[in-house]
Enzyme design. Structure first.
Site, PDB file in Angstrom:
ATOM      1  N   CYS A 135     -14.137   7.199 -24.069  1.00 38.67           N
ATOM      2  CA  CYS A 135     -13.425   6.001 -23.631  1.00 38.67           C
ATOM      3  C   CYS A 135     -12.716   6.261 -22.306  1.00 38.67           C
ATOM      4  O   CYS A 135     -12.821   5.475 -21.360  1.00 38.67           O
ATOM      5  CB  CYS A 135     -12.431   5.577 -24.717  1.00 38.67           C
ATOM      6  N   CYS A 243      -6.521  12.649 -19.676  1.00 36.68           N
ATOM      7  CA  CYS A 243      -7.611  11.661 -19.676  1.00 36.68           C
ATOM      8  C   CYS A 243      -8.835  12.177 -18.944  1.00 36.68           C
ATOM      9  O   CYS A 243      -9.927  11.623 -19.081  1.00 36.68           O
ATOM     10  CB  CYS A 243      -7.145  10.361 -19.038  1.00 36.68           C
TER      11      CYS A 243
HETATM   12  S1  SF4 Z   1      -6.106   6.274 -22.964  1.00 39.80           S
HETATM   13 FE1  SF4 Z   1      -8.281   6.736 -22.753  1.00 39.80          FE
HETATM   14  S2  SF4 Z   1      -9.023   6.599 -24.906  1.00 39.80           S
HETATM   15 FE2  SF4 Z   1      -7.103   5.509 -24.850  1.00 39.80          FE
HETATM   16  S3  SF4 Z   1      -7.670   3.352 -24.486  1.00 39.80           S
HETATM   17 FE3  SF4 Z   1      -7.157   4.320 -22.496  1.00 39.80          FE
HETATM   18  S4  SF4 Z   1      -9.087   4.947 -21.643  1.00 39.80           S
HETATM   19 FE4  SF4 Z   1      -9.405   4.620 -23.872  1.00 39.80          FE
END
Ligand code: SF4
Length: 247
Positions: A135, A243
Protein backbone atom coordinates in the site's frame (compact mmCIF):
# COMPACT_ATOMS: atom_id res chain seq x y z
CA UNK A 1 23.81 8.97 -11.32
CA UNK A 2 26.92 11.12 -10.90
CA UNK A 3 26.53 14.34 -9.03
CA UNK A 4 29.22 16.88 -8.52
CA UNK A 5 30.26 19.25 -5.78
CA UNK A 6 32.39 22.33 -5.97
CA UNK A 7 35.65 20.97 -4.57
CA UNK A 8 34.55 19.70 -1.13
CA UNK A 9 38.12 18.87 -0.15
CA UNK A 10 39.57 22.30 -0.71
CA UNK A 11 36.77 24.20 1.04
CA UNK A 12 37.53 25.28 4.63
CA UNK A 13 35.68 23.50 7.42
CA UNK A 14 33.66 26.54 8.38
CA UNK A 15 30.04 27.03 7.45
CA UNK A 16 30.09 30.51 5.81
CA UNK A 17 31.69 29.12 2.66
CA UNK A 18 28.44 27.21 2.18
CA UNK A 19 26.26 30.28 2.03
CA UNK A 20 24.42 30.74 -1.29
CA UNK A 21 26.22 32.36 -4.15
CA UNK A 22 24.25 34.82 -6.23
CA UNK A 23 25.32 33.14 -9.43
CA UNK A 24 26.72 29.66 -9.63
CA UNK A 25 28.85 29.83 -12.75
CA UNK A 26 30.02 26.23 -12.38
CA UNK A 27 27.39 24.53 -10.21
CA UNK A 28 28.71 20.99 -10.55
CA UNK A 29 32.40 21.03 -11.41
CA UNK A 30 33.47 18.15 -9.15
CA UNK A 31 31.91 14.67 -8.76
CA UNK A 32 29.69 14.49 -5.68
CA UNK A 33 30.71 11.00 -4.72
CA UNK A 34 29.44 9.02 -1.75
CA UNK A 35 32.69 9.85 0.04
CA UNK A 36 32.19 13.50 -0.83
CA UNK A 37 28.66 13.39 0.59
CA UNK A 38 29.91 11.90 3.85
CA UNK A 39 32.58 14.56 4.10
CA UNK A 40 30.05 17.25 3.35
CA UNK A 41 27.65 15.87 5.92
CA UNK A 42 30.37 15.97 8.56
CA UNK A 43 31.15 19.55 7.67
CA UNK A 44 27.50 20.57 7.92
CA UNK A 45 26.95 18.74 11.19
CA UNK A 46 27.08 21.92 13.27
CA UNK A 47 25.57 24.25 10.67
CA UNK A 48 22.21 25.89 11.26
CA UNK A 49 19.19 24.66 9.34
CA UNK A 50 19.17 27.95 7.46
CA UNK A 51 22.79 27.50 6.35
CA UNK A 52 22.15 23.93 5.29
CA UNK A 53 19.15 24.97 3.18
CA UNK A 54 21.13 27.92 1.79
CA UNK A 55 23.91 25.61 0.70
CA UNK A 56 21.44 23.23 -0.91
CA UNK A 57 19.58 26.02 -2.71
CA UNK A 58 22.81 27.44 -4.10
CA UNK A 59 24.07 24.03 -5.13
CA UNK A 60 20.95 22.56 -6.71
CA UNK A 61 18.73 25.51 -7.64
CA UNK A 62 15.37 24.45 -9.10
CA UNK A 63 16.46 20.85 -9.06
CA UNK A 64 15.98 20.99 -5.28
CA UNK A 65 12.60 20.19 -3.76
CA UNK A 66 11.00 19.48 -0.36
CA UNK A 67 8.99 16.40 0.56
CA UNK A 68 6.40 17.47 3.15
CA UNK A 69 4.22 15.36 5.43
CA UNK A 70 2.17 18.33 6.66
CA UNK A 71 2.72 17.44 10.29
CA UNK A 72 4.05 20.97 10.70
CA UNK A 73 5.60 23.64 8.49
CA UNK A 74 8.92 24.09 10.28
CA UNK A 75 11.10 22.99 7.37
CA UNK A 76 8.92 24.89 4.89
CA UNK A 77 9.16 28.01 7.05
CA UNK A 78 12.97 27.77 7.13
CA UNK A 79 13.33 26.88 3.46
CA UNK A 80 10.92 29.47 2.09
CA UNK A 81 12.73 32.22 4.00
CA UNK A 82 16.04 31.15 2.52
CA UNK A 83 14.74 30.22 -0.93
CA UNK A 84 11.34 31.82 -1.72
CA UNK A 85 9.44 29.96 -4.40
CA UNK A 86 10.95 26.59 -3.53
CA UNK A 87 8.95 23.58 -4.67
CA UNK A 88 7.16 21.51 -2.02
CA UNK A 89 5.84 18.05 -2.87
CA UNK A 90 2.93 16.63 -0.90
CA UNK A 91 1.70 13.12 -1.59
CA UNK A 92 -2.05 12.87 -1.12
CA UNK A 93 -2.36 9.15 -0.41
CA UNK A 94 -6.18 9.46 -0.35
CA UNK A 95 -6.05 8.29 3.26
CA UNK A 96 -5.03 11.51 4.96
CA UNK A 97 -6.90 12.95 7.91
CA UNK A 98 -9.01 15.99 7.06
CA UNK A 99 -6.78 17.93 9.47
CA UNK A 100 -3.76 17.11 7.33
CA UNK A 101 -5.42 18.29 4.12
CA UNK A 102 -6.53 21.48 5.86
CA UNK A 103 -2.98 22.02 7.11
CA UNK A 104 -1.67 21.66 3.56
CA UNK A 105 -4.08 24.38 2.45
CA UNK A 106 -3.00 26.69 5.27
CA UNK A 107 0.63 26.18 4.38
CA UNK A 108 -0.02 26.77 0.68
CA UNK A 109 -1.79 30.05 1.49
CA UNK A 110 0.83 31.23 3.97
CA UNK A 111 4.20 30.62 2.33
CA UNK A 112 5.94 31.64 -0.90
CA UNK A 113 6.23 28.08 -2.16
CA UNK A 114 5.21 26.11 -5.23
CA UNK A 115 3.06 23.40 -3.65
CA UNK A 116 2.83 20.36 -5.88
CA UNK A 117 0.28 17.77 -4.80
CA UNK A 118 0.69 14.28 -6.28
CA UNK A 119 -1.66 11.31 -6.08
CA UNK A 120 -1.37 7.54 -6.44
CA UNK A 121 -2.45 5.93 -9.69
CA UNK A 122 -4.84 3.57 -7.91
CA UNK A 123 -8.29 4.07 -6.46
CA UNK A 124 -8.86 3.83 -2.70
CA UNK A 125 -8.93 0.20 -1.54
CA UNK A 126 -8.32 -1.90 1.58
CA UNK A 127 -4.80 -2.98 0.78
CA UNK A 128 -3.49 -1.28 3.94
CA UNK A 129 -5.25 -3.99 5.99
CA UNK A 130 -3.34 -6.92 4.50
CA UNK A 131 -0.31 -5.49 2.71
CA UNK A 132 0.84 -2.18 4.22
CA UNK A 133 4.21 -2.34 2.46
CA UNK A 134 2.49 -2.70 -0.89
CA UNK A 135 0.00 0.00 0.00
CA UNK A 136 2.81 2.44 0.92
CA UNK A 137 4.60 1.52 -2.27
CA UNK A 138 1.71 2.47 -4.56
CA UNK A 139 0.29 5.32 -2.47
CA UNK A 140 3.45 7.05 -1.22
CA UNK A 141 6.66 5.80 -2.74
CA UNK A 142 5.59 5.55 -6.38
CA UNK A 143 3.96 9.03 -6.47
CA UNK A 144 6.96 10.68 -4.81
CA UNK A 145 9.33 8.93 -7.18
CA UNK A 146 7.35 10.23 -10.14
CA UNK A 147 7.42 13.70 -8.61
CA UNK A 148 11.17 13.55 -8.01
CA UNK A 149 11.98 12.89 -11.65
CA UNK A 150 14.24 15.65 -12.89
CA UNK A 151 15.20 16.61 -9.36
CA UNK A 152 18.74 16.15 -8.06
CA UNK A 153 18.22 16.71 -4.35
CA UNK A 154 15.43 16.96 -1.81
CA UNK A 155 15.00 18.37 1.67
CA UNK A 156 13.46 16.22 4.38
CA UNK A 157 12.24 17.14 7.85
CA UNK A 158 13.68 13.92 9.28
CA UNK A 159 15.16 14.29 12.80
CA UNK A 160 17.33 11.96 14.85
CA UNK A 161 14.98 12.37 17.76
CA UNK A 162 12.04 11.04 15.73
CA UNK A 163 12.86 7.43 16.60
CA UNK A 164 15.67 5.02 17.38
CA UNK A 165 15.72 4.00 13.72
CA UNK A 166 16.63 7.55 12.75
CA UNK A 167 19.15 8.19 15.54
CA UNK A 168 22.18 7.98 13.25
CA UNK A 169 20.76 9.92 10.30
CA UNK A 170 23.35 12.20 8.66
CA UNK A 171 22.81 15.76 7.49
CA UNK A 172 23.42 14.77 3.88
CA UNK A 173 23.14 11.35 2.30
CA UNK A 174 22.35 9.62 -0.94
CA UNK A 175 18.92 8.04 -1.03
CA UNK A 176 18.15 4.75 -2.71
CA UNK A 177 17.07 6.57 -5.86
CA UNK A 178 20.54 8.10 -6.17
CA UNK A 179 19.30 11.57 -5.21
CA UNK A 180 20.96 13.72 -2.58
CA UNK A 181 18.79 13.83 0.51
CA UNK A 182 19.36 16.70 2.92
CA UNK A 183 18.03 16.74 6.46
CA UNK A 184 18.42 20.35 7.73
CA UNK A 185 16.56 19.64 11.00
CA UNK A 186 18.33 16.40 11.76
CA UNK A 187 19.91 17.65 15.03
CA UNK A 188 16.77 19.43 16.25
CA UNK A 189 15.20 18.21 19.45
CA UNK A 190 11.49 18.28 20.18
CA UNK A 191 12.17 21.39 22.27
CA UNK A 192 13.93 23.08 19.34
CA UNK A 193 10.91 22.39 17.13
CA UNK A 194 8.46 23.67 19.73
CA UNK A 195 10.49 26.82 20.28
CA UNK A 196 10.73 27.54 16.53
CA UNK A 197 7.00 26.99 16.07
CA UNK A 198 6.28 29.39 18.89
CA UNK A 199 8.73 32.06 17.80
CA UNK A 200 7.67 32.00 14.13
CA UNK A 201 3.97 31.18 14.55
CA UNK A 202 4.39 28.15 12.31
CA UNK A 203 1.26 26.23 11.21
CA UNK A 204 0.98 22.84 12.89
CA UNK A 205 -1.38 19.99 12.11
CA UNK A 206 -4.00 20.12 14.93
CA UNK A 207 -3.60 16.38 15.39
CA UNK A 208 -0.20 17.00 17.00
CA UNK A 209 -1.92 18.61 19.99
CA UNK A 210 -4.05 15.46 20.28
CA UNK A 211 -1.02 13.21 20.68
CA UNK A 212 -0.24 12.40 17.07
CA UNK A 213 3.49 13.15 17.22
CA UNK A 214 3.95 11.81 13.69
CA UNK A 215 0.99 12.17 11.36
CA UNK A 216 0.47 9.67 8.56
CA UNK A 217 -2.58 8.06 6.97
CA UNK A 218 -5.58 7.61 9.25
CA UNK A 219 -5.71 3.79 9.02
CA UNK A 220 -2.08 3.49 10.15
CA UNK A 221 -1.67 6.25 12.70
CA UNK A 222 -2.67 6.59 16.35
CA UNK A 223 -1.91 9.05 19.10
CA UNK A 224 1.03 8.10 21.32
CA UNK A 225 1.12 7.82 25.07
CA UNK A 226 3.45 9.38 27.64
CA UNK A 227 7.06 8.28 27.09
CA UNK A 228 6.42 6.50 23.80
CA UNK A 229 8.72 6.85 20.82
CA UNK A 230 7.55 9.66 18.56
CA UNK A 231 6.76 7.24 15.75
CA UNK A 232 5.24 4.53 17.93
CA UNK A 233 1.82 5.49 16.61
CA UNK A 234 2.68 4.58 13.05
CA UNK A 235 1.70 1.07 11.89
CA UNK A 236 0.99 0.07 15.46
CA UNK A 237 0.98 -3.68 15.97
CA UNK A 238 3.37 -4.40 13.12
CA UNK A 239 7.15 -4.22 12.77
CA UNK A 240 6.84 -1.70 9.97
CA UNK A 241 8.52 1.60 10.88
CA UNK A 242 8.90 3.49 7.59
CA UNK A 243 6.76 3.95 4.49
CA UNK A 244 9.80 3.52 2.22
CA UNK A 245 10.33 7.18 1.48
CA UNK A 246 13.27 7.43 3.89
CA UNK A 247 14.81 4.01 3.40
S1 SF4 B 1 0.43 4.61 5.71
FE1 SF4 B 1 0.97 3.32 3.98
S2 SF4 B 1 -0.20 1.41 4.40
FE2 SF4 B 1 -1.16 2.99 5.60
S3 SF4 B 1 -2.83 3.78 4.31
FE3 SF4 B 1 -1.01 5.11 4.03
S4 SF4 B 1 -0.01 4.35 2.23
FE4 SF4 B 1 -1.40 2.71 2.97
Amino acid sequence: MTLVLEDPVAAPATVPVLRPRRRAARPFPTPLTDAGLRQLSDRLEDASAEDIVAWAAAMFGRRLTIAASMTDAVLIDVASRVSPGIEVIFVDTQYHFQETLATAERIRDRYPIRLRVVWPEVAPDDRWRTDPDGCCQVRKVAPIERALRGRVAWLSGLRREDSVTRALAPVVQRDRRGLVKINPLVRWTDEDVARYIDEHDVPVNPLVARGYASVGCWPCTRAIGEGEDGRAGRWDGSDKTECGLHL
